[in-house]
Scaffold this motif. Sequence first.
Motif, PDB file in Angstrom:
ATOM      1  N   ALA A  84      -2.832   3.981   6.473  1.00 44.37           N
ATOM      2  CA  ALA A  84      -1.833   2.916   6.557  1.00 44.37           C
ATOM      3  C   ALA A  84      -0.462   3.506   6.804  1.00 44.37           C
ATOM      4  O   ALA A  84       0.272   3.048   7.675  1.00 44.37           O
ATOM      5  CB  ALA A  84      -1.827   2.113   5.259  1.00 44.37           C
ATOM      6  N   ILE A  85      -0.152   4.559   6.057  1.00 44.21           N
ATOM      7  CA  ILE A  85       1.166   5.166   6.209  1.00 44.21           C
ATOM      8  C   ILE A  85       1.343   5.694   7.616  1.00 44.21           C
ATOM      9  O   ILE A  85       2.299   5.374   8.310  1.00 44.21           O
ATOM     10  CB  ILE A  85       1.355   6.300   5.170  1.00 44.21           C
ATOM     11  CG1 ILE A  85       1.424   5.701   3.773  1.00 44.21           C
ATOM     12  CG2 ILE A  85       2.615   7.087   5.474  1.00 44.21           C
ATOM     13  CD1 ILE A  85       1.363   6.702   2.675  1.00 44.21           C
ATOM     14  N   ILE A 108       0.484   3.788  -3.079  1.00 43.88           N
ATOM     15  CA  ILE A 108      -0.209   5.047  -2.812  1.00 43.88           C
ATOM     16  C   ILE A 108       0.758   6.219  -2.963  1.00 43.88           C
ATOM     17  O   ILE A 108       0.394   7.280  -3.488  1.00 43.88           O
ATOM     18  CB  ILE A 108      -0.844   5.037  -1.405  1.00 43.88           C
ATOM     19  CG1 ILE A 108      -1.942   3.978  -1.340  1.00 43.88           C
ATOM     20  CG2 ILE A 108      -1.431   6.393  -1.061  1.00 43.88           C
ATOM     21  CD1 ILE A 108      -3.164   4.259  -2.159  1.00 43.88           C
ATOM     22  N   ALA A 162       0.813  -1.214   0.000  1.00 43.23           N
ATOM     23  CA  ALA A 162       0.000   0.000   0.000  1.00 43.23           C
ATOM     24  C   ALA A 162       0.847   1.264   0.000  1.00 43.23           C
ATOM     25  O   ALA A 162       0.565   2.206  -0.740  1.00 43.23           O
ATOM     26  CB  ALA A 162      -0.928  -0.010   1.204  1.00 43.23           C
ATOM     27  N   ILE A 163       1.892   1.292   0.822  1.00 41.74           N
ATOM     28  CA  ILE A 163       2.642   2.537   0.977  1.00 41.74           C
ATOM     29  C   ILE A 163       3.296   2.945  -0.335  1.00 41.74           C
ATOM     30  O   ILE A 163       3.167   4.090  -0.782  1.00 41.74           O
ATOM     31  CB  ILE A 163       3.684   2.398   2.111  1.00 41.74           C
ATOM     32  CG1 ILE A 163       2.938   2.187   3.422  1.00 41.74           C
ATOM     33  CG2 ILE A 163       4.596   3.606   2.156  1.00 41.74           C
ATOM     34  CD1 ILE A 163       3.801   2.190   4.631  1.00 41.74           C
ATOM     35  N   GLY A 202      -5.005   4.417   2.469  1.00 43.56           N
ATOM     36  CA  GLY A 202      -3.578   4.441   2.225  1.00 43.56           C
ATOM     37  C   GLY A 202      -2.863   5.361   3.188  1.00 43.56           C
ATOM     38  O   GLY A 202      -1.874   4.990   3.814  1.00 43.56           O
ATOM     39  N   LEU A 203      -3.428   6.545   3.352  1.00 40.92           N
ATOM     40  CA  LEU A 203      -2.825   7.506   4.265  1.00 40.92           C
ATOM     41  C   LEU A 203      -2.840   6.957   5.678  1.00 40.92           C
ATOM     42  O   LEU A 203      -1.851   7.014   6.398  1.00 40.92           O
ATOM     43  CB  LEU A 203      -3.612   8.816   4.224  1.00 40.92           C
ATOM     44  CG  LEU A 203      -3.158   9.782   3.138  1.00 40.92           C
ATOM     45  CD1 LEU A 203      -4.032  11.003   3.146  1.00 40.92           C
ATOM     46  CD2 LEU A 203      -1.716  10.184   3.380  1.00 40.92           C
ATOM     47  N   LEU A 250      -7.590   6.335  -0.828  1.00 47.97           N
ATOM     48  CA  LEU A 250      -6.525   7.261  -0.446  1.00 47.97           C
ATOM     49  C   LEU A 250      -6.482   7.420   1.060  1.00 47.97           C
ATOM     50  O   LEU A 250      -5.422   7.444   1.660  1.00 47.97           O
ATOM     51  CB  LEU A 250      -6.725   8.618  -1.127  1.00 47.97           C
ATOM     52  CG  LEU A 250      -6.269   8.659  -2.596  1.00 47.97           C
ATOM     53  CD1 LEU A 250      -6.263  10.073  -3.097  1.00 47.97           C
ATOM     54  CD2 LEU A 250      -4.897   8.044  -2.773  1.00 47.97           C
TER      55      LEU A 250
END
Lengths: 406, 340
Positions: free
Chosen positions: B11-12, A376, A372-373, B8-9, B5
């Motif tokens: 996740a980050i 994205i 994912a990182i 994703g964010l 998104l």
Amino acid sequence: MVKMHTARDGARHTVPARPRRGLRDLAYDPTTRGIVLQVLLVLALLALGAEIVSNALTNLEKQNIASGFGFLERTAGFDISQTLIDYANTSSYGRAFWVGLLNTLLVAGLGILISTVIGFVIGMARLSSNWLIARLAGVYVEILRNIPPLLMLFAIYFAVLKSLPLPRDSLTLPLSSYLNVRGLTIPKPIWLDGIGIVVAALVASVIAALALKGWAARRRAATGHGFPAVGIGLALVAAAPAIAWVMTGFPVAFDMPQMGRFNVTGGLTLLPEFVALLVGLSLYTAAFIAEIVRAGIAGVAKGQKEAAAALGLSRRQAMRLVVVPQAMRIIIPPLTNQYLNLTKNSSLAVAIGYPDLVHVFAGTVLNQTSQAIEVIAITMAVYLLLSVVTSLLMNWFNARMALVER
Amino acid sequence: MKSILTTGLAAIVLAAVTAGPVLAQGTLQKVKDRGQLVCGVNTGIAGFSAPDDKGNWSGLDVDLCRAVAAAIFKDPAKVKFVPLTAKERFTALQSGEIDVLSRNTTWTMSRDTSAGMNFAGINYYDGQGFMVNKALGVKSAKELSGASICVQTGTTTELNVADYFRQQGMTYKPVVIEKLPETLAAYNAGRCDVFTSDASQLYATRLTLGSPADHIVLPEVISKEPLGPAVRQGDAQWGNIVRWVLFALINAEEFAITQENVDKMKDSTNPEVKRLLGSEGDFGKGVGLDSDWAYQAIKAVGNYGESFERNVGQGSRLKISRGQNALWRDGGLQYAPPIR
């Protein structure tokens, strides 16, 4: 811009130049202090960024999640319904990325063109002296800009699907084209040797026509003599490629669509997903552009029109030569925002199955690789880049249109 | 788009900031402190996980979450269900947003090893199939060359189709859509000839089409799709809990322990039943739970067979036969190791 210059110059002038400055003076010097603070801030941000990256990497490793960009080389293994470049399910994830990106660019680019045209027409119509036209344009704007774009895409997509016939009952159009719920299929041109000459002739004739127009304008300004540059230019653009076309012996063949068992096979298909997305985005964004255009035209002082009329210009000439050029200065900056919005909204494609970047890359690729990182991050970087490029282009255009101050 | 998104964010940020603490503290302790289990489920697929008009979730996958909650809290209601799309699900699990992913997810090697998660077992043996409109007159998947195929994004399905057609030397046109309802609507509108998914999903979704009898599921099953719950990697105790709750339900069916007779069965003379229900030995300790953990799970949702029949089998609208999902002694594949 102008204001900023003066402010900065002013700040510079307030620092009295002294012959000798000690450390203490340096610490109180606003310029030095500013530089030091900014350097410290940038360093702190960099440190924070590095910390986030290293922390994420450590944690990913701890959780046994794959990281790195090696996956871009691996075989994708899935198919994509619309590919502008060669792609098969044996291609790599990296290739799938380019397919998605090109699809995004295609729909965004065409969307910008179409929404601008519709937006300008509706915007002008809102200012029309014809009551009915002005009201209709008003209704268009009010309805379309108040519907969420996703909802509009669904409505258009399913309206398109519902209204088109099933493949067995395909509408047969001229030139061996077929229209059905799977899309519009037309003969696919296959370019043969010699097409390069035709394209070269086209490009050369366009350049020649533009040069001719420039020369005619300069001559008119200098001598007052007119020259039918538009007519001759158009004739040139039409004739040169046609001659090259004939001389190279029609360098094109066609892949004709044919009815297959399930659907039309062969040919070039315009997907209903693409059409729905393009129409949806264009109509939606056009509503905002129309308002911007109306505001821009309304923002030109009334005296300008009156002065134009006093000089004997017709209403049309006044619009074209006096009002619109001034209105453009008001219109362009907010127009940039709408272009950026349209590009970003194109990512709604995923909902109706158009294979754009988010669909292909941040969707299927992300899911297959679970990274994912990286995925994205790449996707966000691409949208950022697209936005920056659009902004730069529009800023350049804006600078060209801006009032030239002497 | 927004959601991906955001995920994703999230996740980050989560991976960067909170992954450390999450690992340091066991998932069981975290769940206990929170007072409820957070379970990732499908956004809506009849028989596996779907909310009713009052927002109560039910289904085979949902039952597993309730059983786990019952084993921990002695209360099957202490679960929060987080509906996830196919492509959000792994990120949600990796980032710690959910404790267990029970969302008809296929157990594959890459997911089990390099996606930061472990599968705890198999609660449904499935395989990918094709559904077509009867009017096409197609009898076999081998006749599908040139067909347009509707498929949901973010699934193993997407890859299996590509593999199958490549292997058979046939061509197809993919129509890949994010969510199931829109995918089905496109199929229903004739945008594609074929809808492909796991066979269980085909049966479930067929019921939602205008006239289910107009559509048939072709006989070919082109893949192995072992569906099961998954947990984050790196917390063996938590993985054990989910795995053994599933095994307990399967063992319960083997010993004919049902939701109804589970209280009576506590007094059974069969030592295997006694160990399972906690009246002999203390097997709960090994997974950090009380000795009646399995009793609570069975009391909450019944044994595996009951849960199956109620949600997808004869007691449901789906009427899926047990087939591969019968106990091994009945010719199926469901087999749980003994509790001892």
